[in-house]
Design a protein around this motif. Structure first.
Motif, PDB file in Angstrom:
ATOM      1  N   PHE A  40     -26.031 -32.215 -88.487  1.00  0.00           N
ATOM      2  CA  PHE A  40     -26.872 -32.495 -89.988  1.00  0.00           C
ATOM      3  C   PHE A  40     -27.840 -31.073 -90.210  1.00  0.00           C
ATOM      4  O   PHE A  40     -28.106 -31.352 -91.223  1.00  0.00           O
ATOM      5  CB  PHE A  40     -27.687 -33.708 -89.442  1.00  0.00           C
ATOM      6  CG  PHE A  40     -26.802 -34.765 -88.564  1.00  0.00           C
ATOM      7  CD1 PHE A  40     -26.279 -35.488 -89.258  1.00  0.00           C
ATOM      8  CD2 PHE A  40     -27.084 -34.827 -87.196  1.00  0.00           C
ATOM      9  CE1 PHE A  40     -25.347 -36.430 -88.612  1.00  0.00           C
ATOM     10  CE2 PHE A  40     -26.305 -35.744 -86.711  1.00  0.00           C
ATOM     11  CZ  PHE A  40     -25.455 -36.579 -87.358  1.00  0.00           C
ATOM     12  N   PHE A  55     -32.049 -38.388 -94.805  1.00  0.00           N
ATOM     13  CA  PHE A  55     -30.785 -37.932 -94.311  1.00  0.00           C
ATOM     14  C   PHE A  55     -30.717 -38.125 -92.694  1.00  0.00           C
ATOM     15  O   PHE A  55     -29.668 -38.596 -92.512  1.00  0.00           O
ATOM     16  CB  PHE A  55     -30.846 -36.283 -94.669  1.00  0.00           C
ATOM     17  CG  PHE A  55     -30.908 -35.950 -96.253  1.00  0.00           C
ATOM     18  CD1 PHE A  55     -29.579 -36.095 -96.971  1.00  0.00           C
ATOM     19  CD2 PHE A  55     -32.051 -35.877 -96.833  1.00  0.00           C
ATOM     20  CE1 PHE A  55     -29.716 -35.646 -97.973  1.00  0.00           C
ATOM     21  CE2 PHE A  55     -32.031 -35.524 -98.135  1.00  0.00           C
ATOM     22  CZ  PHE A  55     -30.831 -35.783 -98.847  1.00  0.00           C
ATOM     23  N   ARG A  58     -29.245 -41.168 -91.473  1.00  0.00           N
ATOM     24  CA  ARG A  58     -27.835 -41.483 -91.510  1.00  0.00           C
ATOM     25  C   ARG A  58     -27.347 -40.845 -90.276  1.00  0.00           C
ATOM     26  O   ARG A  58     -25.900 -40.937 -90.057  1.00  0.00           O
ATOM     27  CB  ARG A  58     -27.286 -40.725 -92.595  1.00  0.00           C
ATOM     28  CG  ARG A  58     -27.760 -41.675 -93.987  1.00  0.00           C
ATOM     29  CD  ARG A  58     -27.312 -42.707 -94.271  1.00  0.00           C
ATOM     30  NE  ARG A  58     -28.162 -43.178 -95.139  1.00  0.00           N
ATOM     31  CZ  ARG A  58     -27.501 -44.186 -96.151  1.00  0.00           C
ATOM     32  NH1 ARG A  58     -26.138 -44.684 -95.888  1.00  0.00           N
ATOM     33  NH2 ARG A  58     -28.089 -44.843 -97.392  1.00  0.00           N
ATOM     34  N   ALA A  59     -27.946 -40.162 -89.298  1.00  0.00           N
ATOM     35  CA  ALA A  59     -27.262 -39.511 -88.012  1.00  0.00           C
ATOM     36  C   ALA A  59     -26.658 -40.444 -87.277  1.00  0.00           C
ATOM     37  O   ALA A  59     -25.451 -40.266 -86.505  1.00  0.00           O
ATOM     38  CB  ALA A  59     -28.334 -38.718 -87.268  1.00  0.00           C
ATOM     39  N   GLY A  61     -25.599 -45.232 -86.940  1.00  0.00           N
ATOM     40  CA  GLY A  61     -25.833 -46.177 -87.559  1.00  0.00           C
ATOM     41  C   GLY A  61     -26.520 -47.367 -86.960  1.00  0.00           C
ATOM     42  O   GLY A  61     -26.991 -48.482 -87.692  1.00  0.00           O
TER      43      GLY A  61
END
Lengths: 571, 175
Positions: A40, A55, A58-59, A61
């Motif tokens: 990431f 962002f 989203r690493a 769920g």
């Protein structure tokens, strides 16, 4: 020696492969490999620091909120922003919500079936299950008729063979020790927990606007409080949050904890198995006087070495000599060389895949074998997670933590050393859920008291505008994900992200060896474990699941010549 | 949270940080720019596993869009009606297990789910990044139209779709 490969480990989130060397049914050595690339960091470079949370969310769920929290804290730390009290309380409520939901789901849906035999529950006497249930809890759903109806439903599921979760177990393995009646009780609560967990996460939607990706905000929280306004956090919504919290306390106290204690009572031998590392690290969390004052966190910050609970070492995320990441056994390269360690401020994310082309039978564990880097604290391998959190708070003298831990140890009749084990890890997760559920009520009451006095602020505009920022700044956001210590590091240059690094809990626990050959937590915890049936690596799953891995996974077994003897696939 | 019990849920699944793996989410974002009939909820599900149970259960029907590694050429779309986890095609990333499990979970909760899945084949070994590959990017609008057509046909009453069997239910009558 036989090499057993577990790939993927099921009932976890992400990709994880375990290779175990087995001799006469006992694990002699183990290798843990993250098989999914991370990176990431590359995506974030050059972006607006105030957007980074969206962002990093989203690493994963499952851990969306904690990555967002770590990210906004990182930026606030870099820019010297302190959030208003209400924002601290609402962030704490979001944090607690995630813990309670995630730990309940982990216990019942990702871990319980390592201890609970679904097929055995079909032969339980519902009358006896009801007696056991009422003897350990006042939870109302406990009539013989209720358990009989659940049992009939389970029979239909198992007979149909269509449901993967009930079709793919090691049912009947001699390592399952619960009587049929306790199995039935646990499977019944597996179903109840599914329904219950849907409710509690509504708190994320209320304060974060949406789920599964709630909104966060540098400088506070993105919701406004107005007790009369339809679209704000109004009285109706606050009352609803209050009722969800009461429901969470009831479920944890009357279902989760009684079940945990009942099941643990049959598996006390696991209090001597799976201990692994002797060092524990917690960043701590749940601030009560601001993020800058860790001494007032509900979960304490610190490090324990060699299981010595008489000394807790301070931990500083900014000190370049404390936390370092190594890549000698990871598919990355460093400009400073293979054996060097880099502090995350100066971290590098250059991919260097040297592994075999998948699908492969065995990894080259002498070389690079994982997508996870290997983090170390002052060059010590550290375990992170619920057990580390409880131990650090316990050793630092938290009365609340000591009371809950000592009561549970007393009920099971085991000494504190029992915590250094697979069972201890699983118990610690339940015990901290109990603490967190009650803390959540305290935070809620405090928020309501603030609102009554007319204090409604949830956001500070101080240093929101990049024109107010210095040309360069750096910060660290430390938090505790349900799975353990999580931190983000940022370097800001001319208003943009210049470097961003994440060190996630499963990196601490699941990483490969470091250049000194020291094992990380997963690898260390498996050594010495005996497998009742080497064709069924149930014991490996028990220990690995006790960490609550957040990288998805597999089991392969190898014979003494390294020949592949068995691979278990889970669809 | 105000949809009626009869609404349709269009759920994009995938990790937008992993290139084509996130195509399901990209399709939902594209749909957000179009005229979608009332009674249709668009949701970016990410890799949300158990967190998606509630939004899915509240819907009359769920249209899933997900990437798959089924060996077909990249961009192949298959319309599937998976009923159990074993019917779900092979995916790569972290949502591999969670979302599949949900399909079984609906049976456990006496709520068999009416699911249509658009499985979009992608190439293996995607790099990290937020942009789609050119061949997938060029097709997003087309995928969105497929979903819209499904939405339209699902909006018409179809008596057969109410015929899903329900496994025996357990009621608590102890109180």
């Amino acid at each position: 020696m036989a090499r057993m490969v577990v790939d993927p480990i099921t009932r976890i989130e992400g990709h994880l492969r375990i290779e175990a060397v087995v001799e006469n049914g006992t694990i002699m050595d183990a290798y843990s490999a993250g098989t999914m690339v991370r990176g990431f960091e590359k995506i974030l470079k050059g972006r607006d620091p105030r957007d980074a949370w969206a962002f990093t969310e989203r690493a994963c769920g499952v851990c969306t909120t904690v990555h967002a929290l770590a990210s906004v804290r990182t930026v606030e730390d870099a820019l010297g922003i302190s959030v208003p009290k209400n924002a601290e309380l609402i962030r704490n409520l979001m944090f607690c919500t995630q813990y309670v939901q995630d730990h309940v789901v982990h216990f019942y849906h990702l871990h319980a079936l390592d201890w609970v035999d679904v097929v055995s529950s079909l032969s339980a006497d519902p009358q006896k299950t009801a007696q056991i249930a009422t003897s350990i809890s006042s939870w109302p759903k406990s009539s013989p008729k209720y358990f009989a109806a659940v049992q009939d439903k389970l029979k239909a599921f198992v007979a149909s063979g269509q449901l993967g979760i009930f079709a793919n177990g090691y049912w009947g393995n001699p390592s399952y020790k619960l009587p049929p009646e306790v199995n039935l009780l646990a499977v019944t609560h597996y179903l109840e927990a599914l329904e219950w967990q849907k409710e509690i996460v509504k708190i994320h939607t209320i304060f974060g606007g949406k789920n599964p990706h709630p909104n966060y905000l540098v400088g506070g929280v993105p919701c406004s409080i107005n007790t009369d306004e339809v679209n704000a956090i109004n009285m109706d919504r606050l009352n609803y949050v209050g009722s969800l919290i009461n429901g969470a306390i009831a479920f944890v106290e009357q279902v989760y904890i009684p079940d945990l204690m009942a099941i643990a009572g049959f598996y006390k031998d696991w209090a001597a198995i799976g201990g692994g590392l002797k060092n524990y690290l917690a960043y701590g969390d749940l601030p009560t006087r601001g993020y800058g004052q860790p001494d007032y966190f509900k979960f304490a910050r610190g490090a324990i070495l060699d299981r010595n609970l008489n000394e807790v070492y301070p931990v500083n995320g900014r000190d370049s000599q404390e936390i370092k990441e190594y890549i000698e056994h990871s598919w990355y390269s460093y400009s400073s060389g293979e054996a060097s360690g880099l502090h995350p401020f100066d971290g590098e994310t250059e991919f260097n895949y040297t592994g075999p082309k998948p699908p492969y039978e065995q990894l080259n564990v002498e070389g690079k074998y994982s997508w996870l880097k290997t983090p170390r604290w002052k060059d010590h391998a550290m375990e992170v997670g619920p057990l580390a959190r409880l131990l650090v708070s316990y050793a630092k003298g938290s009365t609340e933590v000591k009371d809950v831990v000592n009561e549970a140890l007393g009920r099971l009749g085991v000494p504190i050393t029992a915590l250094f084990s697979t069972l201890g890890r699983t118990a610690a997760r339940g015990l901290e859920t109990r603490l967190v559920a009650h803390w959540m009520k305290d935070f809620y009451d405090e928020l309501m008291a603030q609102i009554k006095t007319g204090e409604l602020s949830t956001f500070t505009r101080d240093r929101w505008e990049p024109s107010t920022w210095p040309a360069t700044a750096q910060g660290v956001g430390l938090t505790e994900a349900p799975r353990g210590a999580l931190a983000h590091w940022i370097k800001i240059k001319d208003g943009k992200i210049d470097n961003y690094q994440l060190v996630v809990p499963s990196t601490w626990n699941a990483s490969p060896r470091d250049p000194k050959g020291q094992r990380s937590a997963y690898e260390a915890s498996l050594i010495g474990t005996h497998l009742a049936n080497p064709e069924q690596p149930l014991e490996i799953l028990r220990t690995i699941h006790s960490f609550d891995p957040c990288i998805a996974c597999a089991v392969h077994l190898y014979d003494p010549e390294g020949k592949h003897i068995h691979q278990i696939k889970f669809e | 949270m105000t949809e009626s019990a009869g609404h349709l849920l269009v759920l994009g699944i995938g990790n937008v940080l992993m290139g084509d793996e996130g195509v399901g989410v990209h399709v939902v974002r594209h749909l957000e720019q179009l005229d979608v009939p009332p009674g249709v909820e668009l949701l970016d599900g990410g890799t949300g596993s158990f967190l998606l149970l509630d939004p899915m259960q509240r819907a009359r029907k769920v249209i899933l869009i997900d990437a798959t590694l089924d060996g077909n050429p990249a961009g192949t779309v298959r319309r599937l009606t998976p009923r159990f986890s074993r019917d779900y095609p092979r995916t790569l990333t972290a949502h591999d297990i969670g979302l599949k499990d949900l399909l079984d979970t609906f049976y456990l909760l006496d709520h068999p789910m009416n699911v249509v899945l658009f499985a979009i084949s992608i190439a293996p070994l995607q790099g990290i990044g937020m942009v789609l590959s050119p061949e997938i990017e060029a097709r997003v609008a087309e995928f969105a139209q497929l979903v819209l057509r499904e939405v339209e046909s699902a909006s018409r009453p179809d008596p057969q779709e109410n015929g899903l069997e329900s496994l025996a239910s357990a009621q608590d009558d102890s109180r």
